[in-house]
Design an enzyme around this catalytic site. Structure first.
Site, PDB file in Angstrom:
ATOM      1  CG  HIS A  72      -1.405   1.183   1.809  1.00  0.00           C
ATOM      2  ND1 HIS A  72      -2.598   1.752   1.450  1.00  0.00           N
ATOM      3  CD2 HIS A  72      -0.884   1.997   2.768  1.00  0.00           C
ATOM      4  CE1 HIS A  72      -2.789   2.849   2.148  1.00  0.00           C
ATOM      5  NE2 HIS A  72      -1.772   3.022   2.952  1.00  0.00           N
ATOM      6  CD  GLU A 121      -2.829  -3.180   0.254  1.00  0.00           C
ATOM      7  OE1 GLU A 121      -3.272  -2.019   0.365  1.00  0.00           O
ATOM      8  OE2 GLU A 121      -1.658  -3.498   0.553  1.00  0.00           O
ATOM      9  CD  GLU A 156      -5.218   3.458  -0.242  1.00  0.00           C
ATOM     10  OE1 GLU A 156      -4.962   2.303  -0.659  1.00  0.00           O
ATOM     11  OE2 GLU A 156      -4.880   3.862   0.883  1.00  0.00           O
TER      12      GLU A 156
END
Length: 398
Positions: free
Chosen positions: A306, A335, A362
């Site tokens: 991440h 995630e 993201e």
């Protein structure tokens, strides 16, 4: 495609309300989302501007002030009796006129309630009285809010380009007048490091875990088919910190058919308190080296790739490949997967937090598939839970 009409949203709300009454998963989150959609469908531009630039900023500032004067704690302690303006002004050290004006905005924004001159806490304000939420408020107001506020001037100045990963020249630095990275700044400002840790803890509080019923089918995908002759290790939590996730997994599926192994850096592992009752082994491992535990049933990572760029994320995932047993071992990534068509606010919030503070992002489903493919893996399925930003990506050897 045009936005949904108020009438259609109201129908969706009615349906979600029935699901909520039946305690169905995701119903609460659906009610919130549809309520926000209804407001957006009804608001005129002038109302939107007032809400966005007056009501919400004022609310943020008053809630932050409340952490300094223990307002929510006093209201919580008063319980059903409540407290009048004079009593609360005395307790908080404010003059009565100022307190009343600030408190009225909290009432208008449904944070607290009032009746016949007496103020009362709500489930929301009572929850906010907890120390982890008090610290989260301080981090979000003092650190994140100025970083977001720097977006217009910063991006205009840099030609509207994405900052480099791990930047020392981004919105955060522009807002706080520093030339070091966000993690370095946190280390140099210990109170805010604590506030940040509380924020991350609060961010996940109350949300379903990946191994909860209705999220990832643990029994079907992991427990069934476990073969101790291949490896006696059921799950390896790679980069798992102090073991919160793997401890939760162990408690939910005890007795376990195989071993649980937690891996992280030496300083993290050494910080874990001794506990003879824990169900996992704690070992040191560098995620940029080859995975030493071979042929486990599953290798789990929670927000590990991440914080890294794509090239490092590929290296991290590729280091698992030599350890995998083809057709048996699974790679599980917990995630955020940003939906490009119907993004949810919890996912876009975190994406913009990453942009503001670290130049990171993201990833979308396409991003994750690309990284895993380059690492020699393939996506088997992506499991999601209603209203939860994080998904569970299951992958295996390509």
């Amino acid at each position: 495609m045009s936005a949904a009409s108020p009438a259609s949203i109201i129908q969706e709300l009615a349906s979600a309300a029935k699901q909520y009454e039946n305690n169905e998963s995701g119903a609460r989150e659906a009610l919130i989302a549809q309520s926000r959609a209804l407001i957006a469908s009804l608001e005129v531009p002038s109302e939107f501007i007032q809400h966005t630039f007056w009501s919400q900023p004022a609310l943020s500032a008053i809630v932050r002030l409340a952490t300094d004067v223990n307002l929510f704690q006093y209201l919580k302690d008063a319980q059903e009796e409540g407290l009048n303006a004079e009593a609360l002004a005395s307790k908080t050290g404010m003059d009565v006129s100022l307190f009343a004006r600030l408190a009225r905005h909290l009432v208008a924004m449904n944070v607290i309630t009032s009746r016949n001159g007496v103020f009362y806490g709500t489930a929301l304000s009572n929850g906010l009285a907890a120390e982890n939420y008090q610290q989260s408020i301080r981090f979000c107001h003092d650190v994140s809010r100025p970083s977001f506020g720097a977006f217009p001037s910063f991006f205009k100045g840099n030609g509207y380009k994405t900052p480099a990963l791990g930047t020392t020249d981004g919105p955060f630095q522009s807002a706080h007048k520093v030339d070091i990275s966000f993690p370095q700044w946190l280390v140099g400002n210990p109170p805010y490091l604590q506030y940040f840790n509380s924020y991350m803890s609060a961010y996940r509080a109350g949300k379903p875990n990946w191994c909860d019923n209705g999220f990832y089918p643990v029994a079907d995908r992991l427990l069934n088919g476990f073969d101790a002759s291949v490896s006696d290790v059921l799950l390896v939590d790679v980069g798992g910190g102090r073991g919160h996730d793997i401890a939760t997994f162990g408690s939910q599926f005890s007795p376990l058919p195989g071993r649980l192994v937690l891996q992280d850096r030496e300083q993290v592992i050494n910080s874990i308190p001794a506990d003879e009752s824990r169900q996992f082994e704690a070992t040191t491992h560098d995620i940029f080296t080859t995975q030493p535990v071979k042929h486990a049933r599953a290798y789990y990572m929670h927000s590990v790739p991440h914080g890294f760029g794509d090239e490092d994320a590929v290296k991290i995932m590729a280091n698992l490949v030599p350890a995998l047993a083809k057709g048996y071992s699974r790679v599980l990534l917990n995630e955020i997967v940003v939906d490009e068509e119907r993004p949810v606010m919890s996912a876009t919030n975190m994406d913009l937090i990453m942009l503001a503070h670290m130049g990171a992002k993201e990833r979308t489903e396409a991003d994750w598939r690309s990284i895993l493919t380059r690492a020699g893996l393939k996506v088997v399925n992506i499991y999601s839970y209603p209203g939860v930003a994080e998904s569970l990506i299951e992958a295996e050897l390509a």
